[in-house]
Every structure is written in C-alpha cells, then in structure tokens.
Design a protein around this motif. Structure first.
Motif, PDB file in Angstrom:
ATOM      1  N   PHE A 160      40.570  56.918  52.747  1.00  0.00           N
ATOM      2  CA  PHE A 160      41.085  55.889  53.656  1.00  0.00           C
ATOM      3  C   PHE A 160      40.458  54.521  53.344  1.00  0.00           C
ATOM      4  N   LEU A 161      39.166  54.513  53.047  1.00  0.00           N
ATOM      5  CA  LEU A 161      38.496  53.249  52.724  1.00  0.00           C
ATOM      6  C   LEU A 161      39.066  52.641  51.437  1.00  0.00           C
ATOM      7  N   LYS A 162      39.228  53.462  50.406  1.00  0.00           N
ATOM      8  CA  LYS A 162      39.776  52.976  49.129  1.00  0.00           C
ATOM      9  C   LYS A 162      41.184  52.417  49.316  1.00  0.00           C
ATOM     10  N   ALA A 163      42.011  53.156  50.048  1.00  0.00           N
ATOM     11  CA  ALA A 163      43.390  52.716  50.279  1.00  0.00           C
ATOM     12  C   ALA A 163      43.426  51.395  51.038  1.00  0.00           C
ATOM     13  N   SER A 164      42.508  51.240  52.002  1.00  0.00           N
ATOM     14  CA  SER A 164      42.439  49.995  52.781  1.00  0.00           C
ATOM     15  C   SER A 164      42.071  48.815  51.890  1.00  0.00           C
ATOM     16  N   ILE A 165      41.063  49.018  51.042  1.00  0.00           N
ATOM     17  CA  ILE A 165      40.601  47.952  50.132  1.00  0.00           C
ATOM     18  C   ILE A 165      41.706  47.548  49.168  1.00  0.00           C
ATOM     19  N   LEU A 166      42.364  48.533  48.563  1.00  0.00           N
ATOM     20  CA  LEU A 166      43.399  48.249  47.570  1.00  0.00           C
ATOM     21  C   LEU A 166      44.653  47.655  48.213  1.00  0.00           C
ATOM     22  N   GLU A 167      44.968  48.100  49.430  1.00  0.00           N
ATOM     23  CA  GLU A 167      46.133  47.553  50.137  1.00  0.00           C
ATOM     24  C   GLU A 167      45.935  46.076  50.444  1.00  0.00           C
ATOM     25  N   GLU A 168      44.719  45.718  50.857  1.00  0.00           N
ATOM     26  CA  GLU A 168      44.428  44.328  51.228  1.00  0.00           C
ATOM     27  C   GLU A 168      43.938  43.494  50.034  1.00  0.00           C
ATOM     28  N   LYS A 169      43.751  44.177  48.865  1.00  0.00           N
ATOM     29  CA  LYS A 169      43.244  43.488  47.669  1.00  0.00           C
ATOM     30  C   LYS A 169      41.964  42.700  47.970  1.00  0.00           C
ATOM     31  N   TRP A 187      38.387  42.401  47.100  1.00  0.00           N
ATOM     32  CA  TRP A 187      37.532  42.878  46.008  1.00  0.00           C
ATOM     33  C   TRP A 187      36.040  42.713  46.316  1.00  0.00           C
ATOM     34  N   ASN A 188      35.712  41.873  47.295  1.00  0.00           N
ATOM     35  CA  ASN A 188      34.319  41.724  47.721  1.00  0.00           C
ATOM     36  C   ASN A 188      34.260  41.764  49.254  1.00  0.00           C
ATOM     37  N   PHE A 189      33.318  42.516  49.776  1.00  0.00           N
ATOM     38  CA  PHE A 189      33.271  42.685  51.239  1.00  0.00           C
ATOM     39  C   PHE A 189      31.920  43.260  51.666  1.00  0.00           C
ATOM     40  N   THR A 190      31.622  43.108  52.953  1.00  0.00           N
ATOM     41  CA  THR A 190      30.455  43.768  53.555  1.00  0.00           C
ATOM     42  C   THR A 190      30.966  45.007  54.303  1.00  0.00           C
ATOM     43  N   PHE A 243      33.447  53.356  42.136  1.00  0.00           N
ATOM     44  CA  PHE A 243      34.584  52.549  42.603  1.00  0.00           C
ATOM     45  C   PHE A 243      34.096  51.167  43.012  1.00  0.00           C
ATOM     46  N   VAL A 244      32.929  51.114  43.661  1.00  0.00           N
ATOM     47  CA  VAL A 244      32.324  49.831  44.037  1.00  0.00           C
ATOM     48  C   VAL A 244      30.859  49.823  43.616  1.00  0.00           C
ATOM     49  N   SER A 245      30.332  48.618  43.579  1.00  0.00           N
ATOM     50  CA  SER A 245      28.885  48.464  43.343  1.00  0.00           C
ATOM     51  C   SER A 245      28.312  47.638  44.486  1.00  0.00           C
ATOM     52  N   GLY A 280      23.817  43.680  49.930  1.00  0.00           N
ATOM     53  CA  GLY A 280      24.633  43.865  51.131  1.00  0.00           C
ATOM     54  C   GLY A 280      26.108  43.628  50.922  1.00  0.00           C
ATOM     55  N   THR A 281      26.513  43.236  49.730  1.00  0.00           N
ATOM     56  CA  THR A 281      27.931  42.992  49.446  1.00  0.00           C
ATOM     57  C   THR A 281      28.435  44.011  48.430  1.00  0.00           C
ATOM     58  N   TYR A 282      29.618  44.569  48.739  1.00  0.00           N
ATOM     59  CA  TYR A 282      30.230  45.566  47.855  1.00  0.00           C
ATOM     60  C   TYR A 282      31.308  44.885  47.014  1.00  0.00           C
ATOM     61  N   THR A 283      31.371  45.267  45.733  1.00  0.00           N
ATOM     62  CA  THR A 283      32.350  44.689  44.814  1.00  0.00           C
ATOM     63  C   THR A 283      33.129  45.812  44.141  1.00  0.00           C
ATOM     64  N   VAL A 284      34.459  45.658  44.109  1.00  0.00           N
ATOM     65  CA  VAL A 284      35.313  46.652  43.445  1.00  0.00           C
ATOM     66  C   VAL A 284      35.152  46.478  41.943  1.00  0.00           C
ATOM     67  N   ASN A 285      34.865  47.556  41.255  1.00  0.00           N
ATOM     68  CA  ASN A 285      34.601  47.482  39.815  1.00  0.00           C
ATOM     69  C   ASN A 285      35.874  47.385  38.977  1.00  0.00           C
ATOM     70  N   ASN A 286      36.966  47.968  39.457  1.00  0.00           N
ATOM     71  CA  ASN A 286      38.220  47.938  38.696  1.00  0.00           C
ATOM     72  C   ASN A 286      39.345  47.478  39.627  1.00  0.00           C
ATOM     73  N   VAL A 287      39.684  46.205  39.530  1.00  0.00           N
ATOM     74  CA  VAL A 287      40.691  45.641  40.439  1.00  0.00           C
ATOM     75  C   VAL A 287      42.105  46.126  40.114  1.00  0.00           C
ATOM     76  N   ASN A 288      42.262  46.787  38.993  1.00  0.00           N
ATOM     77  CA  ASN A 288      43.584  47.311  38.612  1.00  0.00           C
ATOM     78  C   ASN A 288      43.824  48.736  39.111  1.00  0.00           C
ATOM     79  N   GLU A 289      42.832  49.300  39.753  1.00  0.00           N
ATOM     80  CA  GLU A 289      42.982  50.679  40.259  1.00  0.00           C
ATOM     81  C   GLU A 289      44.050  50.719  41.351  1.00  0.00           C
TER      82      GLU A 289
END
Length: 634
Positions: free
Chosen positions: A30-39, A41-44, A78-80, A84-93
């Motif tokens: 659910f978290l991955k789908a939320s991140i990719l749906e909203e594009k 790429w960086n978030f807390t 998937f993220v690094s 305190g900030t998470y970054t998506v490693n592959n924005v094309n996923e």
C-alpha cells in the motif's frame, strides 16, 4: 466516493492476509502504491502517512509506517533513508500489476454493489432519485458496511435488501469480507507494534452490564446469546493461554452490585406481572422470557436463582463493594457534570433523565477509581472497563464532560469493539477462517437493526397507549387488545426472515393505535354481521328443507299406513284361517278357550310385528335416500 476507496482498500487488505502474506509486506504494498501513484520521490514518514490516507483512505500510526519503511522498503532497496527523509531509488518503477488489478476490481465491484442498493430503493419507492439522494444512499451504504450507519435515513432499506438476498452467497460474502477487513484495518490503526500480535498480555477486568448478562443467558434470543458466546470464547482462549504458562488469568469478568440490584428489580417486576399487579411492557423481550412458563411468584424466584448460579458457574463474579469515594480526585460525579450533560442533551435532542444519568455516572466513578485516574495509555493498558449494550451509557461515556481528554479510553465500551479487539490481537483474521464471530455477519446486523426498530416502535406505541388509557381516551378492553397486539409484534433478530419481512416493515412504518382500533371495530362489525348472516341462512335453510320435506313425508306416511293396514288384514286373516283349521281338527274334549290359547302360543312363537319393524326401517331408509336426492338435485 471516499468511503468506496476505503472499502476497496480493506477488502484487498483482507484478501492478501487470506493468502498468508505477512502484514508488513501488505502495508508495504500500500505504501509503495501510494508513493508511485502520487509520484512523490522524496518524503518524510509524516508526509507518507498523509499520502497513504489520500490515495487509499488508510489512516495508520506513524510508528507502523516507520517500521514498514525500515524493515521492508529500505531493506528491498525501494527507498533509502537520509537524515529523516526517504528517497525513491528507481523513479521508473511501476505499481505491482496484480495489486493494482485487485484494487481496481474491488472499486468496480463495490460501485456495482452501491448501484444494486440504489436500484432496489428506486424500484421500491417507484421513483427516480436525484443525484444528491443517490449520494446520500452511497454514504449510508458505506457507513453501514464500515461499522456505523444504523440510524441513517436509508438504514431500513439497506437492511431490507440484505435480508431479501440472504440466500445469495456471493452477495453476502461480498459484504461480509468488508467487515472482516475493517476489523483488521482498525486493529492495525490502533496498534503501535504489530510484532506483539498473537497473544493478549495485559490484565483487564471487564464489568458486564445488565442487558449483556441477559443476552448471555439467552433471554433476548439466540443471536444475542451467540454474539456474547463469541466474546466469551475469545476470553477463555486468552485465559487458557496465560494459565498454561503458569500465569494468572489475564481477563476477569465481573459485575457491580448496581447491576445485581437491576437484575433483582427486573425479576421483582416479573413477579408483579405474574400476580397481575402490573402489566408487561411488550417491548421488553427479556421480561417476556422471564415470565414465560411461570405461574407463581415462586417460579420467578427459581428462575432468578438459576440466573445467578449460571453467572457464577461461567466465571462471571460479583465485584466486592468498597469505598470508592476516599479519593475525591477520581470522582467523576458532580452538579457541573450533570448540568453540562443536560445542556448537551438539549443541543443534540437526546432524552435526559437526571436520576438515571447520575446512577450511570456512579459506575464511571468506580471505573476511574480502579484505573487510579489513568485512562490515556491505550485500551490494552486501561485495566478496567464497563461493557454494556446500553447506547445511552456509551453516549455518556463519550461526553466531553466525562471524557475530558479525547485520547482517553472511555469508561464504557460495547461488545462489538471488544470482540473485534480480541479477535484481531489473537490474529484470528490472519488467513482464511470459517470461525468468524456472529457479529461479523451482515445478515445478523440487518436482523438486529430491524428487530431494534420494531421494539422501539412497540415501546413508543405502548407509552402512547398508557397515556391514552390514563386520559380516558380508550377503554380497558381496548387497552388490553392493543397491548396483546403489541406483544405479538416484538420479534427477536433471528425471527426476522424473508417470509415476515414485509409485515415487519409495515408495522415499523405504518402501525398506529387509531388504525388498530378502527380495524378492531371493523372486525367486530364483521363478526356481528357474520352472526346475523348465519342466523338468516339457518332460517332460510329450515324453510327450504320444510318445503322439500313436507310433500315427501306426507306421501311416504300414506304409503306406510297403507302397508300397516295390509299387514294387519293379513295377520287377522292368517289367525282366523288358523283358528278354522284347528277347529276342523279339534276333538270333543277341546273347548274354545283352549283353541284360542293354542293360537296365541303360535303368535308368540312367530312374532309377525318384528317383520313389521324391519319393514318400517326399510321405508325410513327410502325416505332419507329420496330426501338426499331431492336436496342434491335442488
């Protein structure tokens, strides 16, 4: 609709658990789908919490989100995480295709479900609903399926449609999985550490209210009893797990002495009903069950004693009384509290009974004393709670003047909440299971909703009936008739079926005392008219029979007397001829008297009158046969 998203989400959540997926893996999807749906790429973690709510309408604790990020999304690269900030490693996923397909299918399926309900309501009301009305129905349906929605405009229609489709397994399964998904989602939402699931480790004393004790012993019907037994089964499982480890029971079941007094009072009222010193309120199902089969006060006493014995043998104990007012800091009562509740009741149009309100707040004081004033550490750590089925007590317990801190656990809860809590904590819904609580069944909910509405209607009409009788508007006989009619109208949840559904709804929506009295008067008039008609029919039948019978009887009487005359002539002739024959053979010593005596002896030996009687029976049969033929052909 927002709720449609939540329904689809909880159903997908439940189905993935049924496939034995790890709960953190599911939350990760659910978290991955939320991140990719909203594009995004960086978030807390806080931002992700809000994104999850926006996309799937899931509101999960930030602690759970952080744990999932750390143990699933970071570990799978998937993220690094950096400062305190998470970054998506592959924005094309891309979003997992199976997950997306399943979610969209559920959205579509529950939109179809909403349409089915709307079509039913339009057909029932023979009208085309406006868009705002349809949206109201959608909201009502979603609230209903998500655990509320029992006092909304279309609740009755929704319940009716569900019961009508009781035999449609696909339909009921589609709705039931929503409930199971909601329980799981709610459990996750209020659990900071999901690794602790599987056992209940904290001590908890549950004080059970009067109505639930009657539910437990079957006084309100099988469904209410089964729901309580589901709760009791979970309690026993928790206690068995702790005692098997050499620990004391984690869950204690008790009741206060106020509850004991309530029970004694109810049985006392039952004895007065048996003695005809008061009348039975037809809306009180439990009271009907108490007096059922009892003929004397002693029978009531036997039932009362058995009631308390059954509680004791089931491990439900009376709480020993103590001084609950030694520390005034824990006292919840007070004039200011009563005044605040009175004002709140006026604002919300709730009934207000000061004495009843005070009696219940005393129970809250007891719970608060036992908790030592600590109520903000979560349900698992509240230690003491009142379990009741009384809606007004729940209303009081959540009143701002009682529950001052919104984060506090209220002093009272209901059976659904605590059953759901135990069921989730013991991981009962993690994987496919046929052993789900009765309260999860949507048919059960619909039956309980309509049963409650019927009993509320009976209560309202009974109160109005008593007022009319006191004011002299109706007679004693009319009051008795109405009371009996109301008593027959109450139904336990399990008694509401597809067969009597129409009549049940008609009673809820259309019953009135005035209409009943008019129907009763009309029925009495019909009875009188019917009796008069019967008398007239009998009179006419008698006349018709007389007309038919008279000529037949006259004719056959003439035949019968003619036969009698012929028989008499034959008998006299035979006897006279016999006398002459005997005279021919007589000797000089035979006198006329001896000859006559001999003839009489012959008559005795051969009784001709017997044959006359047989002939008479044959004639009577002929009369009856002829009469029947005439009647049949008439």
């Amino acid at each position: 609709m927002k709720e449609n998203k939540l329904i689809a989400s909880v159903v997908v959540f439940k189905e993935l658990l049924d496939n034995n997926k790890d709960i953190y893996d599911i939350i990760g999807e659910f978290l991955k789908a939320s991140i990719l749906e909203e594009k995004k790429w960086n978030f807390t973690s806080t931002e992700l919490k809000n994104i999850l709510e926006k996309v799937f309408d899931f509101k999960l604790p930030e602690a759970v989100i952080k744990s999932t990020l750390k143990n699933r999304l970071v570990k799978t690269n998937f993220v690094s995480l950096d400062n305190g900030t998470y970054t998506v490693n592959n924005v094309n996923e891309q979003i997992d295709s199976e997950f997306e397909k399943k979610y969209l299918e559920k959205r579509s399926l529950y939109k179809k479900t909403e349409k089915e309900f709307i079509d039913f309501i339009e057909e029932k009301r023979e009208t085309t609903l406006s868009k705002p009305e349809k949206n109201k129905i959608r909201d009502n349906i979603n609230h209903y399926l998500l655990g509320n929605g029992i006092n909304e405009p279309y609740t009755q229609d929704i319940s009716e449609y569900i019961i009508q489709n009781k035999g449609n397994k696909e339909f009921t399964d589609r709705l039931n999985i929503v409930k199971e998904g909601v329980v799981l989602y709610t459990g996750v939402r209020y659990t900071a550490d999901l690794n602790e699931l599987g056992t209940w480790n904290k001590p908890l004393t549950i004080f059970i209210g009067t109505e639930l004790l009657f539910n437990f012993l079957g006084y309100d019907g099988d469904i209410y009893k089964e729901i309580f037994m589901d709760f009791l089964k979970l309690v026993r499982e928790i206690n068995q797990a702790s005692t098997s480890k050499g620990q004391s029971k984690k869950i204690q079941l008790k009741y206060f002495n106020e509850t004991e007094k309530d029970i004694h009072s109810l049985f006392h009222v039952a004895s007065l009903i048996i003695e005809n010193k008061t009348s039975l309120d037809p809306s009180r199902t439990a009271m009907k069950e108490i007096v059922n089969g009892c003929q004397s006060k002693s029978d009531i006493i036997v039932k009362r004693n058995k009631f308390f014995i059954d509680l004791k043998t089931s491990g439900i104990q009376l709480e020993e009384d103590k001084d609950y007012y030694s520390n005034p800091d824990f006292n919840v009562e007070g004039t200011n509290v009563i005044d605040a509740i009175l004002l709140q009741s006026k604002t919300t149009n709730k009934r207000f009974d000061e004495e009843y309100c005070k009696d219940n707040i005393k129970l809250f004081t007891k719970i608060n004393v036992l908790r030592k004033g600590i109520s903000d550490r979560g349900f698992e750590n509240c230690k003491y709670i009142l379990l009741t089925g009384n809606g007004y007590i729940h209303y009081l317990a959540n009143s701002p003047s009682i529950k001052v801190n919104p984060k506090d656990i209220p002093f009272a809860t209901n059976l659904d909440f605590i059953t759901d809590k135990f069921w989730f904590t013991l991981k009962k819904g993690f994987g496919k299971s046929e052993d789900t609580p009765k309260s999860f069944d949507v048919i059960t909910k619909a039956q309980m909703v309509l049963s409650s509405q019927m009993n509320n209607t009976v209560q309202e009409k009974y109160t109005a009936l008593n007022e009319k009788f006191k004011n002299g508007e109706i007679t004693k006989e009319e009051a008795i008739s109405l009371t009996y009619d109301l008593r027959e109208s109450t139904l336990k949840p399990e008694e509401i079926t597809e067969v009597n559904l129409k009549n049940s709804l008609s009673f809820i929506n259309d019953y009135s005392i005035e209409n009943h009295l008019k129907e009763r008067e009309l029925l009495n008039q019909k009875v009188i008219e019917g009796q008069q008609a019967k008398k007239e029919l009998r009179r006419r039948d008698l006349l018709d029979r007389t007309k038919i019978n008279k000529p037949i009887k006259l004719k056959l009487k003439l035949v019968k007397w003619l036969i009698y005359l012929i028989l008499i002539i034959i008998v006299i002739s035979v006897y006279f001829a016999g006398y002459k024959v005997i005279g021919y053979f007589k000797t000089p010593g035979d006198s006329p008297l001896s000859i006559i005596g001999f003839v009489i002896g012959i008559i005795v030996l051969f009784p001709f009158w017997k044959y006359t009687r047989k002939l008479n029976l044959v004639i009577n049969k002929k009369i009856k046969s002829e009469f029947k033929k005439r009647i049949t052909s008439a």
